[in-house]
Design a protein around this motif. Structure first.
Motif, PDB file in Angstrom:
ATOM      1  N   VAL A 453       0.837  -1.206   0.000  1.00  0.00           N
ATOM      2  CA  VAL A 453       0.000   0.000   0.000  1.00  0.00           C
ATOM      3  C   VAL A 453       0.871   1.255   0.000  1.00  0.00           C
ATOM      4  N   GLU A 454       1.407   1.658   1.137  1.00  0.00           N
ATOM      5  CA  GLU A 454       2.227   2.878   1.215  1.00  0.00           C
ATOM      6  C   GLU A 454       3.310   2.746   2.268  1.00  0.00           C
ATOM      7  N   ASP A 455       4.406   3.454   2.036  1.00  0.00           N
ATOM      8  CA  ASP A 455       5.550   3.399   2.951  1.00  0.00           C
ATOM      9  C   ASP A 455       5.202   3.804   4.376  1.00  0.00           C
ATOM     10  N   ASP A 456       4.336   4.834   4.507  1.00  0.00           N
ATOM     11  CA  ASP A 456       4.087   5.329   5.860  1.00  0.00           C
ATOM     12  C   ASP A 456       2.751   4.827   6.414  1.00  0.00           C
ATOM     13  N   TRP A 457       2.350   3.627   5.998  1.00  0.00           N
ATOM     14  CA  TRP A 457       1.110   3.008   6.489  1.00  0.00           C
ATOM     15  C   TRP A 457       1.057   3.026   8.021  1.00  0.00           C
ATOM     16  N   PHE A 510     -24.307  -1.421   3.741  1.00  0.00           N
ATOM     17  CA  PHE A 510     -25.396  -1.549   2.769  1.00  0.00           C
ATOM     18  C   PHE A 510     -25.242  -0.629   1.571  1.00  0.00           C
ATOM     19  N   HIS A 511     -24.178   0.192   1.580  1.00  0.00           N
ATOM     20  CA  HIS A 511     -23.948   1.051   0.423  1.00  0.00           C
ATOM     21  C   HIS A 511     -23.119   0.284  -0.608  1.00  0.00           C
ATOM     22  N   PRO A 512     -23.540   0.275  -1.869  1.00  0.00           N
ATOM     23  CA  PRO A 512     -22.863  -0.563  -2.859  1.00  0.00           C
ATOM     24  C   PRO A 512     -21.365  -0.291  -2.999  1.00  0.00           C
ATOM     25  N   THR A 513     -20.953   0.964  -2.785  1.00  0.00           N
ATOM     26  CA  THR A 513     -19.529   1.270  -2.897  1.00  0.00           C
ATOM     27  C   THR A 513     -18.837   1.181  -1.547  1.00  0.00           C
ATOM     28  N   ASP A 514     -19.459   1.755  -0.536  1.00  0.00           N
ATOM     29  CA  ASP A 514     -18.808   1.824   0.772  1.00  0.00           C
ATOM     30  C   ASP A 514     -18.668   0.440   1.413  1.00  0.00           C
ATOM     31  N   THR A 515     -19.459  -0.511   1.000  1.00  0.00           N
ATOM     32  CA  THR A 515     -19.454  -1.831   1.631  1.00  0.00           C
ATOM     33  C   THR A 515     -18.075  -2.486   1.610  1.00  0.00           C
ATOM     34  N   TYR A 516     -17.280  -2.187   0.554  1.00  0.00           N
ATOM     35  CA  TYR A 516     -15.920  -2.705   0.495  1.00  0.00           C
ATOM     36  C   TYR A 516     -14.952  -1.546   0.326  1.00  0.00           C
ATOM     37  N   CYS A 517     -13.921  -1.510   1.126  1.00  0.00           N
ATOM     38  CA  CYS A 517     -12.936  -0.443   1.022  1.00  0.00           C
ATOM     39  C   CYS A 517     -11.559  -1.089   0.920  1.00  0.00           C
ATOM     40  N   SER A 518     -10.893  -0.886  -0.197  1.00  0.00           N
ATOM     41  CA  SER A 518      -9.570  -1.500  -0.378  1.00  0.00           C
ATOM     42  C   SER A 518      -8.589  -0.874   0.611  1.00  0.00           C
ATOM     43  N   PRO A 519      -7.505  -1.554   0.929  1.00  0.00           N
ATOM     44  CA  PRO A 519      -6.508  -0.960   1.827  1.00  0.00           C
ATOM     45  C   PRO A 519      -5.983   0.373   1.285  1.00  0.00           C
ATOM     46  N   GLU A 520      -5.904   0.516  -0.048  1.00  0.00           N
ATOM     47  CA  GLU A 520      -5.426   1.769  -0.638  1.00  0.00           C
ATOM     48  C   GLU A 520      -6.392   2.910  -0.318  1.00  0.00           C
ATOM     49  N   LYS A 521      -7.680   2.605  -0.429  1.00  0.00           N
ATOM     50  CA  LYS A 521      -8.683   3.635  -0.149  1.00  0.00           C
ATOM     51  C   LYS A 521      -8.722   3.939   1.355  1.00  0.00           C
TER      52      LYS A 521
END
Ligand code: ADP
Length: 586
Positions: A453-457, A510-521
């Motif tokens: 993901v990112e260096d400063d995770w 229950f929100h179609p987009t918010d239901t899954y959030c990638s580690p990047e997001k």
């Protein structure tokens, strides 16, 4: 359970006494943990104590109407599960009898007794595609062929762990039932698509390794703050209405496991029915196929005999290990381990054992840890990597975490997700309390997040944790004197913390987009709030009143990042606008 076990019946005994699920028999030739058939109806049970001529049995079926004098037969074999294609998409009871088969045999699920049904269909034919040829050498655990088990899962047919292995002398290809030989070895060993394995014994693996990859769940608070590793263990207490079901659905759907084994253990019938009805309706977002195509459900409801709560836990973990041996990442969810512990307590008290804390047997901790120890990230016998992650729900009475089951579980598991009834009441979802939850995997998983993901995770996470900690401390003062009495910088900290809670920790399943959030997001949202933080404090230092900082038009848009499909561009714009609007103030 396989009917094959009935072939080796040993000497009969006679029932001496019946006390609920605990039956004693005299004259039985059996060993510890042997499966026995009890009474005229042949109810399935397991030997749990032998004292002289007296054998004590826990019976996995309802014992009313069973009485002294009735026969008891020993099979001379321990409780085993049937392993082979057909377990995905199956729904089992606590002793691996398929509920649909039971239903058709008995005309009702749950209420049957003495009905035997193999865990996998012994007649159904599967398309076997060999991966070995005549002359090849195969060892125990090696894959000899594959079967398309479901639209999602390729089942790997392996040399059973208790076979010696040798040179392949005959190979079949095409449609076969699981009992037909598909590969023959020079030492006479015949490999079928069917294995049996004793549930109380962990399946062998070459090596248990330190887990270093996260089981990414797509849930921000889990991946971001309290990650579980592939092969890790987690406990989740679930007070009623706190979002346990939703959290479990989310994990089953989104966690990056290949296989889900869901064990419903002793929960109320309607809750289990919910799972049995819900799961077959769910789609697997990753493939578009039904979720059940990579799921096995084991259902033992509270109206089923208590002893079977234990067997359903062991059945579940053994099935999980079997798919792990194929090189899959398996997630096992057990709901609820508290009901299993209560079953131990009931059996123990009927055995008149010395009670430990709150009446639970002294071996409670040992049993729980034996179960969780079967989780792990492994090199399998055939050299693949596979994992079993275990997520156990706990139901502490009254939400009191000091009770023995929660406490003993917390000593074993490395991740704790504390669902909180107060947060749920305030409609903060997922209602996972960030002050009480923890993950001991954080440090060993950080390198993965840094690389992927990112260096400063880790630094970003620490910043968020510090702000939330500070909010927690300030809240006490706010409750005494009110927010306006705080100095301006602390008021601003509270505002930042509010965005962390609303934009980062909250997530709408229950929100179609918010239901899954990638580690990047997940990381992206944190950096957006961090930008607001840095720019806001600069403005404050330049003399801008905190009310004006809070009032900038762009800030509330932080709360909408979660629902953005095109979040990267959205975050970029938002950071620029927040910076611009704040700098305009001085
Ligand atoms: P439990 O199984 O603990 O009794 P549920 O999982 O059924 O509770 O959750 C109760 C309600 O809380 C759900 O019907 C839903 O409205 C809400 N809820 C729980 N988790 C979430 C979430 N992550 N996102 C949105 N709503 C949620």
């Amino acid at each position: 359970m396989s009917q094959a076990t009935q072939d080796s019946v040993r000497e009969d005994g006679v029932i001496a006494s019946v006390s609920g699920p605990v039956v004693t028999a005299r004259g039985l030739d059996a060993r510890m943990n042997d499966v026995v058939y009890v009474g005229d109806e042949g109810l399935m049970g397991e030997v749990i104590e032998i004292e002289g001529d007296l054998t004590t049995i826990q019976v996995y079926e309802e014992t009313s109407g069973v009485g002294p004098g009735e026969p008891v037969e020993s099979t001379g074999e321990p409780l085993t599960v049937d392993l082979g294609p057909g377990m995905m998409d199956a729904i089992y009871d606590g002793v691996q009898r398929p509920l649909d088969v039971l239903e058709s045999k008995m005309n009702s699920a749950f209420l049957d007794r003495g009905v035997d049904a193999p865990g996998i269909d012994l007649e159904k034919e599967w398309e076997f595609e060999p991966t070995v040829s005549e002359g090849d050498e195969v060892a125990s655990g090696d894959v000899v062929g594959t079967v398309p088990e479901t639209v999602t899962i390729e089942h790997k047919v392996m040399v059973p762990p208790d076979f010696e292995g040798g040179e392949v002398v005959a190979v079949e290809e095409g449609e076969f039932s699981v009992t037909e030989t598909v590969v023959e070895l020079d030492n006479g060993e015949e490999i079928t698509m069917h294995q049996e394995w004793p549930v109380r014994q962990a399946r062998p693996a070459a090596e248990k390794k330190t887990p270093r990859e996260p089981l990414v769940s797509g849930q921000r608070i889990l991946d971001g703050l309290f990650p579980i590793a592939k092969g890790g263990t987690a406990a989740i207490p679930g007070p009623f209405g706190s979002g346990k079901t939703v959290t479990q659905h989310q994990l089953a759907k989104w966690a990056d496991a290949d296989i889900v084994v869901y064990v419903g253990c002793g929960e109320r019938g309607n809750e289990m029915t919910e799972v049995i009805e819900d799961f077959p309706e769910l789609d697997d977002p990753k493939t578009g196929n039904p979720l059940m195509a990579r799921t096995c459900l084991i259902a033992n409801t509270s109206n089923m005999p208590v002893a079977a709560r234990e067997s359903c836990i062991y059945t579940g973990i053994t099935i999980a290990e079997y798919y792990r041996d194929m090189g899959y990442d398996v997630a096992l969810m057990a709901d609820s381990t508290s009901r299993w512990a209560e079953a131990m307590r009931e059996i123990s008290s009927r055995l008149e054992e010395m009670p430990g804390e709150e009446g639970y047997p002294a071996y409670l901790a040992a049993r729980l840890s034996e179960f969780y120890e079967r989780a792990g990230y492994f090199t399998t016998v055939n050299g693949e990597e596979g994992s079993v992650s275990v997520i156990g729900a706990v139901s502490p009475p009254g939400g009191d975490f000091s009770e023995p089951v929660t406490q003993n579980t917390l000593r074993i598991v490395k991740t704790f997700w504390a669902l909180d009834a107060d947060l749920a009441e305030r409609r903060h979802f997922p209602a996972i309390n960030w002050n009480e939850s923890y993950s001991l995997y954080q440090e060993q998983l950080d390198p993965w997040f840094v690389e992927n993901v990112e260096d400063d995770w880790a630094e970003e996470r620490q910043w968020a944790v510090d702000v939330l900690d500070e909010e927690n401390e300030l809240q006490e003062i706010v409750q005494l004197v009110g927010k306006d009495a705080l100095p301006e910088d602390q008021q601003l900290t509270l505002e930042i913390a509010r965005y962390l809670r609303e934009a980062y920790l909250q997530q709408n399943a229950f929100h179609p987009t918010d239901t899954y959030c990638s580690p990047e997001k997940t990381y992206g949202i944190l950096t957006a709030i961090h930008t607001f933080n840095d720019e806001a404090f600069k403005a404050l230092e330049a003399g801008v009143p905190v009310e004006e900082i809070q009032a900038i038009e762009a800030a509330p848009r932080l709360n909408r990042i979660g629902v953005q499909e095109d979040w990267e561009a959205y975050i970029e714009d938002l950071k620029a606008e927040i910076t611009e609007q704040l700098r305009e103030l001085y």
